[in-house]
Write a protein that holds these residues in place. Structure first.
Motif, PDB file in Angstrom:
ATOM      1  N   GLU A  24      -2.724   6.289 -16.763  1.00 56.12           N
ATOM      2  CA  GLU A  24      -3.225   4.937 -17.017  1.00 56.12           C
ATOM      3  C   GLU A  24      -4.543   4.640 -16.294  1.00 56.12           C
ATOM      4  N   GLY A  25      -5.021   5.574 -15.443  1.00 55.24           N
ATOM      5  CA  GLY A  25      -6.319   5.414 -14.810  1.00 55.24           C
ATOM      6  C   GLY A  25      -6.365   5.366 -13.300  1.00 55.24           C
ATOM      7  N   PRO A  26      -5.455   4.632 -12.632  1.00 55.16           N
ATOM      8  CA  PRO A  26      -5.551   4.572 -11.166  1.00 55.16           C
ATOM      9  C   PRO A  26      -5.389   5.945 -10.520  1.00 55.16           C
ATOM     10  N   ARG A  27      -5.995   6.103  -9.357  1.00 56.41           N
ATOM     11  CA  ARG A  27      -5.859   7.333  -8.570  1.00 56.41           C
ATOM     12  C   ARG A  27      -5.080   7.002  -7.301  1.00 56.41           C
ATOM     13  N   ILE A  28      -4.109   7.865  -6.975  1.00 56.43           N
ATOM     14  CA  ILE A  28      -3.325   7.663  -5.764  1.00 56.43           C
ATOM     15  C   ILE A  28      -3.247   8.976  -4.987  1.00 56.43           C
ATOM     16  N   THR A  29      -3.008   8.856  -3.703  1.00 52.81           N
ATOM     17  CA  THR A  29      -2.865  10.020  -2.840  1.00 52.81           C
ATOM     18  C   THR A  29      -1.383  10.292  -2.636  1.00 52.81           C
ATOM     19  N   ALA A  30      -0.979  11.549  -2.806  1.00 52.60           N
ATOM     20  CA  ALA A  30       0.423  11.921  -2.653  1.00 52.60           C
ATOM     21  C   ALA A  30       0.539  13.427  -2.456  1.00 52.60           C
ATOM     22  N   GLN A  31       1.692  13.854  -1.970  1.00 49.48           N
ATOM     23  CA  GLN A  31       1.961  15.287  -1.849  1.00 49.48           C
ATOM     24  C   GLN A  31       2.292  15.864  -3.219  1.00 49.48           C
ATOM     25  N   VAL A  32       1.950  17.138  -3.405  1.00 50.39           N
ATOM     26  CA  VAL A  32       2.366  17.901  -4.576  1.00 50.39           C
ATOM     27  C   VAL A  32       3.353  18.933  -4.047  1.00 50.39           C
ATOM     28  N   THR A  33       4.566  18.912  -4.566  1.00 54.67           N
ATOM     29  CA  THR A  33       5.640  19.756  -4.052  1.00 54.67           C
ATOM     30  C   THR A  33       6.188  20.678  -5.132  1.00 54.67           C
ATOM     31  N   ASP A  34       7.111  21.516  -4.705  1.00 55.03           N
ATOM     32  CA  ASP A  34       7.807  22.439  -5.611  1.00 55.03           C
ATOM     33  C   ASP A  34       6.846  23.396  -6.310  1.00 55.03           C
ATOM     34  N   VAL A  35       5.775  23.758  -5.602  1.00 56.48           N
ATOM     35  CA  VAL A  35       4.789  24.682  -6.145  1.00 56.48           C
ATOM     36  C   VAL A  35       4.116  25.391  -4.968  1.00 56.48           C
ATOM     37  N   ASP A  36       3.767  26.644  -5.156  1.00 55.95           N
ATOM     38  CA  ASP A  36       3.016  27.370  -4.137  1.00 55.95           C
ATOM     39  C   ASP A  36       1.634  26.721  -4.019  1.00 55.95           C
ATOM     40  N   PRO A  37       1.190  26.376  -2.805  1.00 57.40           N
ATOM     41  CA  PRO A  37      -0.121  25.745  -2.655  1.00 57.40           C
ATOM     42  C   PRO A  37      -1.254  26.520  -3.333  1.00 57.40           C
ATOM     43  N   ASP A  38      -1.139  27.847  -3.415  1.00 51.39           N
ATOM     44  CA  ASP A  38      -2.182  28.649  -4.056  1.00 51.39           C
ATOM     45  C   ASP A  38      -2.225  28.453  -5.572  1.00 51.39           C
ATOM     46  N   ASP A  39      -1.164  27.871  -6.160  1.00 55.21           N
ATOM     47  CA  ASP A  39      -1.108  27.678  -7.606  1.00 55.21           C
ATOM     48  C   ASP A  39      -1.595  26.298  -8.059  1.00 55.21           C
ATOM     49  N   VAL A  40      -1.884  25.409  -7.120  1.00 58.57           N
ATOM     50  CA  VAL A  40      -2.360  24.070  -7.475  1.00 58.57           C
ATOM     51  C   VAL A  40      -3.815  24.168  -7.916  1.00 58.57           C
ATOM     52  N   GLU A  41      -4.148  23.447  -8.986  1.00 56.59           N
ATOM     53  CA  GLU A  41      -5.507  23.449  -9.521  1.00 56.59           C
ATOM     54  C   GLU A  41      -5.928  22.047  -9.916  1.00 56.59           C
ATOM     55  N   ILE A  42      -7.209  21.764  -9.842  1.00 54.23           N
ATOM     56  CA  ILE A  42      -7.736  20.505 -10.355  1.00 54.23           C
ATOM     57  C   ILE A  42      -7.484  20.477 -11.859  1.00 54.23           C
ATOM     58  N   GLY A  43      -7.005  19.341 -12.337  1.00 55.46           N
ATOM     59  CA  GLY A  43      -6.674  19.193 -13.752  1.00 55.46           C
ATOM     60  C   GLY A  43      -5.235  19.551 -14.081  1.00 55.46           C
ATOM     61  N   MET A  44      -4.476  20.065 -13.108  1.00 60.06           N
ATOM     62  CA  MET A  44      -3.088  20.449 -13.339  1.00 60.06           C
ATOM     63  C   MET A  44      -2.248  19.206 -13.644  1.00 60.06           C
ATOM     64  N   PRO A  45      -1.495  19.203 -14.755  1.00 63.06           N
ATOM     65  CA  PRO A  45      -0.623  18.072 -15.064  1.00 63.06           C
ATOM     66  C   PRO A  45       0.529  17.991 -14.056  1.00 63.06           C
ATOM     67  N   VAL A  46       0.821  16.776 -13.605  1.00 64.75           N
ATOM     68  CA  VAL A  46       1.889  16.550 -12.642  1.00 64.75           C
ATOM     69  C   VAL A  46       2.709  15.334 -13.057  1.00 64.75           C
ATOM     70  N   SER A  47       3.920  15.288 -12.509  1.00 63.31           N
ATOM     71  CA  SER A  47       4.843  14.189 -12.770  1.00 63.31           C
ATOM     72  C   SER A  47       5.383  13.693 -11.436  1.00 63.31           C
ATOM     73  N   GLY A  48       5.452  12.374 -11.256  1.00 58.81           N
ATOM     74  CA  GLY A  48       5.848  11.807  -9.980  1.00 58.81           C
ATOM     75  C   GLY A  48       7.309  11.427  -9.892  1.00 58.81           C
ATOM     76  N   ASP A  49       7.818  11.489  -8.684  1.00 54.22           N
ATOM     77  CA  ASP A  49       9.179  11.083  -8.345  1.00 54.22           C
ATOM     78  C   ASP A  49       9.140  10.323  -7.035  1.00 54.22           C
ATOM     79  N   ILE A  50      10.168   9.538  -6.798  1.00 51.21           N
ATOM     80  CA  ILE A  50      10.343   8.891  -5.507  1.00 51.21           C
ATOM     81  C   ILE A  50      11.147   9.858  -4.650  1.00 51.21           C
ATOM     82  N   ARG A  51      10.611  10.187  -3.481  1.00 49.88           N
ATOM     83  CA  ARG A  51      11.272  11.136  -2.592  1.00 49.88           C
ATOM     84  C   ARG A  51      11.110  10.706  -1.144  1.00 49.88           C
ATOM     85  N   ARG A  52      11.894  11.362  -0.298  1.00 51.85           N
ATOM     86  CA  ARG A  52      11.778  11.162   1.141  1.00 51.85           C
ATOM     87  C   ARG A  52      10.438  11.729   1.589  1.00 51.85           C
TER      88      ARG A  52
END
Length: 139
Positions: free
Chosen positions: A92-120
């Motif tokens: 929808e446009g806004p940008r937020i800062t958050a952790q990306v989990t359940d992935v090897d840090p070396d596999d994260v890329e700009i433009g990678m599609p992600v889905s958010g959850d509420i977590r501890r």
């Protein structure tokens, strides 16, 4: 300086930390997340609550390793090692800062599609802090 949020401020903002709920400007249509007192686009104070999908793409990111994390995340880095913190651009446009989990840090890329959850996020002063974390989208 860590990620410390005093308990009274955390408690006042708990609603926006537990739902992908933003506000849409009745004047220009800009969507604000988390909710704001006025539209970040035109400064109009006419805002309506809108539900966001919690999906987006990695806009930018960094990998945080041992010794680089705020004190609140010492236990996490001890258990997991490195972790990713990203700026996620929501569909929808806004940008937020958050952790990306359940992935090897070396596999994260700009433009990678992600889905958010509420977590501890972490525990401090005997209070478990919850918020958004993103995982690679399984589309």
């Amino acid at each position: 300086m860590g990620a410390h949020v005093p308990i009274p401020i955390y408690e006042r903002s708990i609603g926006q930390r537990l739902a992908f709920e933003g506000e849409q400007c009745t004047n220009c249509g800009t969507i604000a997340f988390p909710p704001k007192a006025a539209c970040p686009g035109c400064q109009n104070d006419g805002l309506e609550t809108t539900q966001l999908a919690g999906k987006g793409v990695v806009y930018s990111y960094t990998v945080i390793g041992k010794g680089g994390a705020p004190p609140e995340f010492t236990a996490q880095t001890s258990a997991e090692g490195r972790y990713v913190v990203a700026i996620v651009e929501l569909d929808e446009g806004p940008r937020i800062t958050a952790q990306v989990t359940d992935v090897d840090p070396d596999d994260v890329e700009i433009g990678m599609p992600v889905s958010g959850d509420i977590r501890r996020i972490y525990e401090e002063e005997g209070v478990v802090r919850y918020g958004f974390k993103f995982t690679p989208a399984s589309d």
